[in-house]
Design an enzyme around this catalytic site. Structure first.
Site, PDB file in Angstrom:
ATOM      1  N   ARG A   1       0.957  -1.319   0.192  1.00 17.86           N
ATOM      2  CA  ARG A   1       0.074  -0.007  -0.025  1.00 17.86           C
ATOM      3  C   ARG A   1       0.947   1.128  -0.004  1.00 17.86           C
ATOM      4  O   ARG A   1       0.454   2.112  -0.649  1.00 17.86           O
ATOM      5  CB  ARG A   1      -0.935   0.072   1.176  1.00 17.86           C
ATOM      6  CG  ARG A   1      -0.164  -0.006   2.390  1.00 17.86           C
ATOM      7  CD  ARG A   1      -1.324   0.260   3.703  1.00 17.86           C
ATOM      8  NE  ARG A   1      -0.629  -0.135   5.057  1.00 17.86           N
ATOM      9  CZ  ARG A   1      -0.744   0.554   6.143  1.00 17.86           C
ATOM     10  NH1 ARG A   1      -1.597   1.510   6.073  1.00 17.86           N
ATOM     11  NH2 ARG A   1       0.041   0.206   7.236  1.00 17.86           N
TER      12      ARG A   1
ATOM     13  N   GLU B   1     -18.850   4.077  -0.395  1.00 26.48           N
ATOM     14  CA  GLU B   1     -18.068   3.379  -1.233  1.00 26.48           C
ATOM     15  C   GLU B   1     -18.946   3.213  -2.623  1.00 26.48           C
ATOM     16  O   GLU B   1     -18.230   3.102  -3.657  1.00 26.48           O
ATOM     17  CB  GLU B   1     -17.529   2.343  -0.582  1.00 26.48           C
ATOM     18  CG  GLU B   1     -16.612   2.199   0.516  1.00 26.48           C
ATOM     19  CD  GLU B   1     -17.506   2.544   1.632  1.00 26.48           C
ATOM     20  OE1 GLU B   1     -18.462   2.639   1.807  1.00 26.48           O
ATOM     21  OE2 GLU B   1     -16.454   2.892   2.720  1.00 26.48           O
TER      22      GLU B   1
ATOM     23  N   PHE C   1     -14.319  -3.034   1.551  1.00 24.35           N
ATOM     24  CA  PHE C   1     -15.419  -2.249   1.211  1.00 24.35           C
ATOM     25  C   PHE C   1     -15.252  -1.692  -0.243  1.00 24.35           C
ATOM     26  O   PHE C   1     -16.254  -1.385  -0.672  1.00 24.35           O
ATOM     27  CB  PHE C   1     -15.158  -0.738   2.196  1.00 24.35           C
ATOM     28  CG  PHE C   1     -14.987  -1.162   3.489  1.00 24.35           C
ATOM     29  CD1 PHE C   1     -15.927  -2.134   4.121  1.00 24.35           C
ATOM     30  CD2 PHE C   1     -14.006  -0.759   4.334  1.00 24.35           C
ATOM     31  CE1 PHE C   1     -15.638  -2.335   5.428  1.00 24.35           C
ATOM     32  CE2 PHE C   1     -13.844  -1.027   5.631  1.00 24.35           C
ATOM     33  CZ  PHE C   1     -14.604  -1.980   6.454  1.00 24.35           C
TER      34      PHE C   1
ATOM     35  N   HIS D   1      -5.323  -3.140   2.333  1.00 27.21           N
ATOM     36  CA  HIS D   1      -5.820  -4.195   3.550  1.00 27.21           C
ATOM     37  C   HIS D   1      -6.274  -5.214   3.403  1.00 27.21           C
ATOM     38  O   HIS D   1      -7.650  -5.776   3.605  1.00 27.21           O
ATOM     39  CB  HIS D   1      -6.543  -3.041   4.350  1.00 27.21           C
ATOM     40  CG  HIS D   1      -5.820  -1.996   5.206  1.00 27.21           C
ATOM     41  ND1 HIS D   1      -5.385  -1.020   4.300  1.00 27.21           N
ATOM     42  CD2 HIS D   1      -5.346  -1.721   6.401  1.00 27.21           C
ATOM     43  CE1 HIS D   1      -4.830  -0.015   5.226  1.00 27.21           C
ATOM     44  NE2 HIS D   1      -4.796  -0.518   6.468  1.00 27.21           N
TER      45      HIS D   1
ATOM     46  N   ASP E   1      -7.875  -5.223  13.553  1.00 27.39           N
ATOM     47  CA  ASP E   1      -9.099  -4.925  13.382  1.00 27.39           C
ATOM     48  C   ASP E   1      -9.975  -6.013  13.167  1.00 27.39           C
ATOM     49  O   ASP E   1     -11.184  -6.017  13.393  1.00 27.39           O
ATOM     50  CB  ASP E   1      -9.228  -3.844  12.212  1.00 27.39           C
ATOM     51  CG  ASP E   1      -8.914  -2.448  12.308  1.00 27.39           C
ATOM     52  OD1 ASP E   1      -8.782  -1.965  13.516  1.00 27.39           O
ATOM     53  OD2 ASP E   1      -8.746  -1.853  11.239  1.00 27.39           O
TER      54      ASP E   1
ATOM     55  N   ARG F   1      -1.500  -4.436   3.916  1.00 28.86           N
ATOM     56  CA  ARG F   1      -1.299  -3.372   4.983  1.00 28.86           C
ATOM     57  C   ARG F   1       0.168  -3.686   5.517  1.00 28.86           C
ATOM     58  O   ARG F   1       0.890  -2.622   5.947  1.00 28.86           O
ATOM     59  CB  ARG F   1      -2.242  -3.394   6.179  1.00 28.86           C
ATOM     60  CG  ARG F   1      -1.810  -2.664   7.323  1.00 28.86           C
ATOM     61  CD  ARG F   1      -2.809  -2.852   8.395  1.00 28.86           C
ATOM     62  NE  ARG F   1      -2.431  -2.072   9.480  1.00 28.86           N
ATOM     63  CZ  ARG F   1      -2.236  -2.491  10.925  1.00 28.86           C
ATOM     64  NH1 ARG F   1      -2.584  -3.634  11.080  1.00 28.86           N
ATOM     65  NH2 ARG F   1      -1.908  -1.696  11.826  1.00 28.86           N
TER      66      ARG F   1
END
Ligand SMILES: Cc1ncc(C[n+]2csc(CCOP(=O)(O)OP(=O)(O)O)c2C)c(N)n1
Ligand SMILES: [Mg+2]
Lengths: 278, 315
Positions: free
Chosen positions: B10, B57, B82, B108, B116, B166
């Protein structure tokens, strides 16, 4: 509006309504109700309001129209044919496997269709993207999006309005076709998005109301939208679903069914009489 | 950036956007995750061409489609969950079907999201994106490949899904000599007994696994499959013919991802045993990345074990 222009637009609108009936009858399927409710608006857009050239359908500087309520494709096709993008005879091929006229608008298949649509709630976002592109490229084309009142139950419609207002897309004009009906019944019996007026203002958009079957009202609404700076305009167009074919008017069942031969003949007779009276 | 450095893909994505912004006219959209997706580098360098769509989104993908339809190349970023997940239908109907020039750059991806937990760990995005006609699916193995893939995607006219992670992973490619080629697998190590086809962060583990196998006298070929669609059938056929057994390795569900794609392809052109390393039909969970990788079997040890099973299953 000048009398000759008014008569001219009224004639075009009747011919476009005939195109809707021709297409849906030939296909034996399709959506006449929501096509007829915007026939006058579509006529005004393509024959008075928008800068478009059927000989140059991909002109990067053209105005754009996204039919977010894509199931009203028959009326868009009828208008594009009337305008000269393709032959009027093509309308009879609606929904056939070898036709360029898909059940819902397809920008890759039909000249003059600016955005693929049909999944409700999505077209308005694409219209925002186009309007944003005009701003970035410092071009003065305008973008129109027609949204159904049932369609406005989709959260994405409101996401798009928030985005448009935040980015001050005053080159965007959204028309909500407020015919009061969706598939399962009247809007107020399903999940009512009313009252629109307060919501639209609260979302940061300029609110205009229009009588969707009165060309003076249509003209005034689009003029006000064009004159509005710094925010997008949302026109709530009070309309009659099925307008122009007596037995279809305000009838939920004509949302998505085709007339049989007898009903077809009656519809065409009524529309021919309307044309003759003009 | 040099061999052996640990950099998240990323990070390479964000840096590549900011660098390309100097020479190319394009727009970047994000959905309130710019700091995390690293589009923030572009946002800082080119604030006039960056638009935060907020936590919406579906609308973001629609806006991207409209920009592309009006002629503007565009990247749209969020977490894989998402982007590919929440906005799947917008991607399907507003981007893929009209074949618009939109790059969906999802970060991610997979369980290395870490703390998370399951709601943010997308193990399904490759499967979802791979089913869309005309969609390219690219999952770079390191920062060098990520950077090159971003440039490729920008210069390619059509829809593209880019998958980034990530977690910081080792640089495997020499930035001075590497060039990205769409639809081409890359043999990183030759071998004759078994082939490990890996993608994304599993590529470095595949190399470790090959080293471990070699210590036991087993010769393993390692292929980096950065492009999952279109898949390199030729390199797979050659591997199947020459080594007779295949293991796939991905940070994604074993259902619908690289493993499935490889099995689908080989079952047609040259059937051999295909064993899949990946997330075994389960959701993720919170945790630090190293224990999570162990828990889900995304390890060189598991690749070694599956390689032995694949070899044993040879006819
Ligand atoms: C996302 C999505 N859900 C459901 C449908 C099926 N559908 C087609 S038309 C329609 C009703 C639309 O009502 P409205 O927006 O009021 O259209 P109009 O009355 O103008 O025809 C529905 C539910 C769809 N096309 N897209
Ligand atoms: Mg309605």
């Amino acid at each position: 509006m000048e009398a000759t222009k008014l008569t001219e637009l009224q004639k075009i609108a009747v011919k476009i309504r005939m195109g809707v009936i021709e297409g849906v009858h030939a296909a034996g399927a399709g959506h006449p109700g929501g096509s007829l409710s915007i026939a006058d608006i579509i006529s005004y857009l393509y024959f008075s309001e928008m800068k478009v050239d059927p000989k140059n359908p991909k002109d990067p500087d053209r105005d754009r129209m996204v039919l977010s309520k894509g199931h009203a494709a028959p009326v868009l096709y009828a208008a594009l044919a009337e305008k000269g993008y393709f032959p009027v005879e093509d309308l009879k091929t609606l929904r056939q496997a070898d036709s360029h006229l898909q059940g819902h608008p397809d920008m890759k298949k039909t000249p003059g269709v600016d955005m693929t649509s049909g999944s409700l709630g999505q077209g308005i976002s694409a219209a925002c993207g186009m309007a944003l592109c005009a701003k970035l490229d410092k071009k003065d084309y305008r973008v129109y999006a027609i949204v159904g009142d049932g369609e406005s139950e989709e959260g994405q419609v409101w996401e798009a309005l928030m985005f448009a207002a935040h980015n001050k897309l005053d080159n965007l004009c959204v028309i909500i076709d407020n015919n009061g009906l969706q598939i399962d019944g009247a809007i107020h019996e399903i999940v009512s998005p009313a009252p629109y007026e307060e919501k639209i203002k609260a979302f940061g958009c300029h609110l205009v109301t229009m009588d969707a079957h009165d060309f003076d009202s249509i003209e005034a609404a689009f003029a006000e939208a064009k004159a509005t700076k710094g925010q997008p305009t949302v026109i709530v167009a009070k309309s009659v679903k099925g307008k122009g074919v007596s037995y279809m008017e305000n009838q939920v069942k004509w949302h998505g069914s085709a007339p049989n031969d007898e009903q077809y003949a009656q519809a065409m007779a009524e529309l021919n009489a309307a044309l003759a009276a003009l | 950036m040099k061999l052996g450095d640990k950099i998240a893909t990323r990070e390479a994505y964000g840096k590549a956007l900011a660098a390309l912004g100097e020479t190319h006219d394009f727009v970047v959209l994000d959905a309130d995750l710019a700091e995390a997706t690293k589009t923030v580098y572009f946002k800082k360098a080119f604030p006039d061409r960056f638009f935060d769509c907020g936590i919406a989104e579906g609308n973001m993908i629609g806006v991207a489609a409209g920009l592309a339809a009006a002629g503007k190349p565009v990247f749209a970023s969020s977490f894989a969950m998402f982007a590919a997940g929440r906005a799947f239908e917008q991607i399907r109907n507003s981007v893929a079907y009209p074949h618009l020039n939109v790059k969906i750059a999802a970060t991610h991806a997979g369980i290395t999201v870490g703390e998370d937990g399951a709601t943010h760990q997308c193990n399904e995005d490759i499967a979802l994106m791979r089913t869309l006609p005309g969609m390219l699916v690219i999952n770079p193995s390191d920062a060098v490949e990520a950077q090159a893939a971003v440039k490729f995607a920008l210069e390619h006219n059509g829809p593209c899904y880019l998958r980034f992670g990530r977690f910081a992973t080792p640089v495997l490619h020499d930035p001075d000599t590497y060039s990205f080629e769409l639809g081409k697998g890359e043999v990183l190590r030759d071998g004759t007994d078994v082939t490990i086809v890996a993608t994304g962060l599993m590529v470095s583990m595949a190399l470790e696994a090959a080293e471990m196998l070699s210590a036991e006298g087993i010769s393993a070929r390692v292929i980096n499959m950065a492009t999952i669609k279109p898949l390199d059938g030729e390199i797979l056929e050659k591997a199947a013919v020459e080594t007779g057994a295949v293991v796939t390795a991905e940070e994604h569900s074993v259902i619908g991802g690289l493993g499935s794609a490889v099995a689908e392809t080989l079952s047609m052109i040259h059937p051999v045993p295909v064993y899949r390393v990946g997330v075994m039909d389960s959701f993720g969970r919170s945790g630090k990345v190293p224990p999570l990788l162990k828990l889900y079997g995304l390890t060189p040890e598991n690749i070694v074990a599956k390689a032995k099973l694949a070899i044993a299953a040879k006819r």
